[in-house]
Design a protein around this motif. Structure first.
Motif, PDB file in Angstrom:
ATOM      1  N   ALA A 114       5.206 -39.752 -49.567  1.00  0.00           N
ATOM      2  CA  ALA A 114       4.297 -38.631 -49.742  1.00  0.00           C
ATOM      3  C   ALA A 114       4.822 -37.476 -48.906  1.00  0.00           C
ATOM      4  CB  ALA A 114       2.882 -38.991 -49.316  1.00  0.00           C
ATOM      5  N   SER A 115       4.713 -36.287 -49.449  1.00  0.00           N
ATOM      6  CA  SER A 115       5.282 -35.131 -48.774  1.00  0.00           C
ATOM      7  C   SER A 115       4.317 -33.955 -48.762  1.00  0.00           C
ATOM      8  CB  SER A 115       6.578 -34.716 -49.481  1.00  0.00           C
ATOM      9  OG  SER A 115       7.126 -33.582 -48.851  1.00  0.00           O
ATOM     10  N   PHE A 116       4.425 -33.169 -47.703  1.00  0.00           N
ATOM     11  CA  PHE A 116       3.677 -31.927 -47.633  1.00  0.00           C
ATOM     12  C   PHE A 116       4.343 -30.833 -48.455  1.00  0.00           C
ATOM     13  CE2 PHE A 116       2.372 -34.136 -43.760  1.00  0.00           C
ATOM     14  CZ  PHE A 116       1.005 -34.021 -43.848  1.00  0.00           C
ATOM     15  N   GLY A 117       5.612 -31.003 -48.806  1.00  0.00           N
ATOM     16  CA  GLY A 117       6.329 -30.035 -49.629  1.00  0.00           C
ATOM     17  C   GLY A 117       6.428 -28.656 -48.998  1.00  0.00           C
ATOM     18  N   ALA A 118       6.601 -28.609 -47.694  1.00  0.00           N
ATOM     19  CA  ALA A 118       6.670 -27.320 -46.989  1.00  0.00           C
ATOM     20  C   ALA A 118       7.840 -26.486 -47.506  1.00  0.00           C
ATOM     21  CB  ALA A 118       6.806 -27.545 -45.492  1.00  0.00           C
ATOM     22  N   ALA A 119       7.559 -25.242 -47.838  1.00  0.00           N
ATOM     23  CA  ALA A 119       8.573 -24.348 -48.393  1.00  0.00           C
ATOM     24  C   ALA A 119       9.288 -23.532 -47.322  1.00  0.00           C
ATOM     25  CB  ALA A 119       7.934 -23.413 -49.417  1.00  0.00           C
ATOM     26  N   SER A 120       8.801 -23.591 -46.085  1.00  0.00           N
ATOM     27  CA  SER A 120       9.420 -22.818 -45.003  1.00  0.00           C
ATOM     28  C   SER A 120       9.170 -23.524 -43.676  1.00  0.00           C
ATOM     29  CB  SER A 120       8.825 -21.407 -44.944  1.00  0.00           C
ATOM     30  OG  SER A 120       7.472 -21.466 -44.503  1.00  0.00           O
ATOM     31  N   ARG A 130      12.337 -53.338 -44.379  1.00  0.00           N
ATOM     32  CA  ARG A 130      13.178 -53.302 -45.587  1.00  0.00           C
ATOM     33  C   ARG A 130      12.531 -52.475 -46.686  1.00  0.00           C
ATOM     34  NH1 ARG A 130      14.076 -59.402 -44.848  1.00  0.00           N
ATOM     35  NH2 ARG A 130      15.863 -59.419 -43.461  1.00  0.00           N
ATOM     36  N   GLU A 131      11.213 -52.450 -46.693  1.00  0.00           N
ATOM     37  CA  GLU A 131      10.425 -51.658 -47.647  1.00  0.00           C
ATOM     38  C   GLU A 131       9.527 -50.751 -46.812  1.00  0.00           C
ATOM     39  OE1 GLU A 131       9.972 -51.854 -51.160  1.00  0.00           O
ATOM     40  OE2 GLU A 131      11.590 -53.299 -51.418  1.00  0.00           O
ATOM     41  N   VAL A 132       9.691 -49.441 -46.959  1.00  0.00           N
ATOM     42  CA  VAL A 132       8.966 -48.530 -46.079  1.00  0.00           C
ATOM     43  C   VAL A 132       8.127 -47.523 -46.848  1.00  0.00           C
ATOM     44  CG1 VAL A 132      10.693 -48.731 -44.246  1.00  0.00           C
ATOM     45  CG2 VAL A 132      10.869 -46.868 -45.911  1.00  0.00           C
ATOM     46  N   ALA A 133       7.156 -47.011 -46.146  1.00  0.00           N
ATOM     47  CA  ALA A 133       6.401 -45.847 -46.590  1.00  0.00           C
ATOM     48  C   ALA A 133       6.940 -44.668 -45.797  1.00  0.00           C
ATOM     49  CB  ALA A 133       4.913 -46.039 -46.320  1.00  0.00           C
ATOM     50  N   LEU A 134       7.076 -43.538 -46.447  1.00  0.00           N
ATOM     51  CA  LEU A 134       7.581 -42.328 -45.785  1.00  0.00           C
ATOM     52  C   LEU A 134       6.581 -41.199 -45.935  1.00  0.00           C
ATOM     53  CD1 LEU A 134      11.302 -41.995 -46.941  1.00  0.00           C
ATOM     54  CD2 LEU A 134      10.476 -42.571 -44.669  1.00  0.00           C
ATOM     55  N   VAL A 135       6.392 -40.471 -44.848  1.00  0.00           N
ATOM     56  CA  VAL A 135       5.661 -39.207 -44.866  1.00  0.00           C
ATOM     57  C   VAL A 135       6.654 -38.154 -44.421  1.00  0.00           C
ATOM     58  CG1 VAL A 135       3.825 -37.862 -43.766  1.00  0.00           C
ATOM     59  CG2 VAL A 135       3.397 -40.225 -44.468  1.00  0.00           C
ATOM     60  N   THR A 136       6.794 -37.097 -45.224  1.00  0.00           N
ATOM     61  CA  THR A 136       7.741 -36.036 -44.896  1.00  0.00           C
ATOM     62  C   THR A 136       7.105 -34.670 -45.127  1.00  0.00           C
ATOM     63  OG1 THR A 136       8.829 -35.416 -46.995  1.00  0.00           O
ATOM     64  CG2 THR A 136       9.467 -37.538 -46.029  1.00  0.00           C
ATOM     65  N   PRO A 137       7.723 -33.638 -44.563  1.00  0.00           N
ATOM     66  CA  PRO A 137       7.288 -32.290 -44.892  1.00  0.00           C
ATOM     67  C   PRO A 137       8.189 -31.667 -45.964  1.00  0.00           C
ATOM     68  CG  PRO A 137       8.707 -32.193 -43.003  1.00  0.00           C
ATOM     69  CD  PRO A 137       8.602 -33.650 -43.402  1.00  0.00           C
ATOM     70  N   TYR A 138       9.171 -32.415 -46.442  1.00  0.00           N
ATOM     71  CA  TYR A 138      10.269 -31.868 -47.230  1.00  0.00           C
ATOM     72  C   TYR A 138       9.908 -31.631 -48.696  1.00  0.00           C
ATOM     73  CZ  TYR A 138      12.692 -33.913 -43.223  1.00  0.00           C
ATOM     74  OH  TYR A 138      13.081 -34.276 -41.962  1.00  0.00           O
ATOM     75  N   GLN A 139      10.758 -30.826 -49.324  1.00  0.00           N
ATOM     76  CA  GLN A 139      10.663 -30.621 -50.756  1.00  0.00           C
ATOM     77  C   GLN A 139      11.490 -31.694 -51.462  1.00  0.00           C
ATOM     78  OE1 GLN A 139      11.431 -26.420 -51.495  1.00  0.00           O
ATOM     79  NE2 GLN A 139       9.271 -26.022 -51.076  1.00  0.00           N
ATOM     80  N   ASP A 140      11.433 -31.710 -52.779  1.00  0.00           N
ATOM     81  CA  ASP A 140      11.982 -32.804 -53.577  1.00  0.00           C
ATOM     82  C   ASP A 140      13.447 -33.119 -53.305  1.00  0.00           C
ATOM     83  OD1 ASP A 140       9.500 -33.102 -54.728  1.00  0.00           O
ATOM     84  OD2 ASP A 140      10.025 -32.050 -56.583  1.00  0.00           O
ATOM     85  N   GLY A 152       2.950 -25.511 -39.332  1.00  0.00           N
ATOM     86  CA  GLY A 152       1.497 -25.498 -39.453  1.00  0.00           C
ATOM     87  C   GLY A 152       0.878 -26.852 -39.757  1.00  0.00           C
ATOM     88  N   ILE A 153       1.700 -27.872 -39.973  1.00  0.00           N
ATOM     89  CA  ILE A 153       1.189 -29.203 -40.294  1.00  0.00           C
ATOM     90  C   ILE A 153       0.654 -29.858 -39.018  1.00  0.00           C
ATOM     91  CG2 ILE A 153       1.774 -31.497 -41.170  1.00  0.00           C
ATOM     92  CD1 ILE A 153       4.013 -30.060 -42.827  1.00  0.00           C
ATOM     93  N   SER A 154      -0.599 -30.235 -39.044  1.00  0.00           N
ATOM     94  CA  SER A 154      -1.239 -30.798 -37.849  1.00  0.00           C
ATOM     95  C   SER A 154      -1.102 -32.321 -37.812  1.00  0.00           C
ATOM     96  CB  SER A 154      -2.729 -30.437 -37.832  1.00  0.00           C
ATOM     97  OG  SER A 154      -3.408 -31.156 -38.850  1.00  0.00           O
ATOM     98  N   GLY A 155      -1.331 -32.861 -36.640  1.00  0.00           N
ATOM     99  CA  GLY A 155      -1.350 -34.309 -36.481  1.00  0.00           C
ATOM    100  C   GLY A 155      -2.403 -34.953 -37.369  1.00  0.00           C
ATOM    101  N   GLU A 156      -3.557 -34.309 -37.484  1.00  0.00           N
ATOM    102  CA  GLU A 156      -4.634 -34.843 -38.324  1.00  0.00           C
ATOM    103  C   GLU A 156      -4.207 -34.896 -39.788  1.00  0.00           C
ATOM    104  OE1 GLU A 156      -5.074 -32.270 -36.126  1.00  0.00           O
ATOM    105  OE2 GLU A 156      -6.059 -33.445 -34.563  1.00  0.00           O
ATOM    106  N   GLN A 157      -3.464 -33.885 -40.241  1.00  0.00           N
ATOM    107  CA  GLN A 157      -2.969 -33.885 -41.618  1.00  0.00           C
ATOM    108  C   GLN A 157      -1.960 -35.026 -41.825  1.00  0.00           C
ATOM    109  OE1 GLN A 157      -1.851 -29.661 -41.355  1.00  0.00           O
ATOM    110  NE2 GLN A 157      -2.824 -29.426 -43.374  1.00  0.00           N
ATOM    111  N   ILE A 158      -1.119 -35.262 -40.826  1.00  0.00           N
ATOM    112  CA  ILE A 158      -0.135 -36.349 -40.915  1.00  0.00           C
ATOM    113  C   ILE A 158      -0.857 -37.687 -40.999  1.00  0.00           C
ATOM    114  CG2 ILE A 158       1.782 -37.521 -39.766  1.00  0.00           C
ATOM    115  CD1 ILE A 158       2.408 -34.719 -38.470  1.00  0.00           C
ATOM    116  N   VAL A 159      -1.867 -37.885 -40.170  1.00  0.00           N
ATOM    117  CA  VAL A 159      -2.653 -39.121 -40.195  1.00  0.00           C
ATOM    118  C   VAL A 159      -3.272 -39.321 -41.578  1.00  0.00           C
ATOM    119  CG1 VAL A 159      -4.743 -40.243 -39.307  1.00  0.00           C
ATOM    120  CG2 VAL A 159      -3.099 -39.235 -37.718  1.00  0.00           C
TER     121      VAL A 159
END
Length: 170
Positions: A92-98, A61-71, A104-111
């Motif tokens: 939290a987001s990587f804010g990838a623009a393309s 019901r309450e989640v944490a999100l990791v995304t590569p998306y912009q705002d 280029g986002i690695s598994g280690e970066q996601i972790v």
């Protein structure tokens, strides 16, 4: 494009872009699945609806999100989930623009970002985007956090297996 699959020996169609489903909104996302089924004669699922279903199945019901998306996409993602009774506690987001940046986002970066994002008030962590490399990291994060850690690809696969009757619906 879906018409090209109508005569192919396939079992299911998965509309696999999380962001496209989110931006379309829940109603249009559901219409896409219906349309794909009508065109191909095969069951169809979407990643956006699979995300919601998998989080509901996990009791989140309450989640944490990791995304590569912009705002813009992140805001629509929060609204998409809120419309289904799931609140985003932390994002939290990587804010990838393309797509190249996204690729280029690695598994280690996601972790690393998941560890910064998840907290005790979250029922689950969801890693959004079918392009992110999550297969090798989900189990370890779930064990570390002691809670479900799900991803777009995992949710789509789970929902597709349900639609085919390979696993129980609930």
């Amino acid at each position: 494009l879906a018409k090209a699959f109508a005569d192919e020996p396939i079992d299911i169609v998965v509309y696999g872009c999380t962001a496209a489903g989110i931006l379309a909104g829940p109603h249009r996302d559901a219409e896409i699945a219906i349309s794909l089924t009508r065109i191909t004669g095969k069951p169809a699922v979407t990643t956006a609806s699979s995300m919601v279903e998998s989080l509901h199945h996990a009791g989140a019901r309450e989640v944490a999100l990791v995304t590569p998306y912009q705002d813009l996409v992140n805001e629509r993602l929060k609204a998409f989930l809120a419309g289904s009774g799931i609140q985003v506690h932390r994002l939290a987001s990587f804010g990838a623009a393309s797509t190249d940046e996204l690729a280029g986002i690695s598994g280690e970066q996601i972790v690393a970002l998941a560890r910064q994002t998840m907290d005790d008030d979250c029922d689950a962590l969801f890693v959004a985007c079918s392009q992110l490399r999550t297969h090798a990291i989900l189990g370890g994060l779930a064990r570390e956090f002691g809670r479900p850690v799900l991803s777009s690809i995992q949710a789509s696969s789970w929902r597709a297996r349900q639609a085919l009757g390979l696993i129980a619906a609930h």
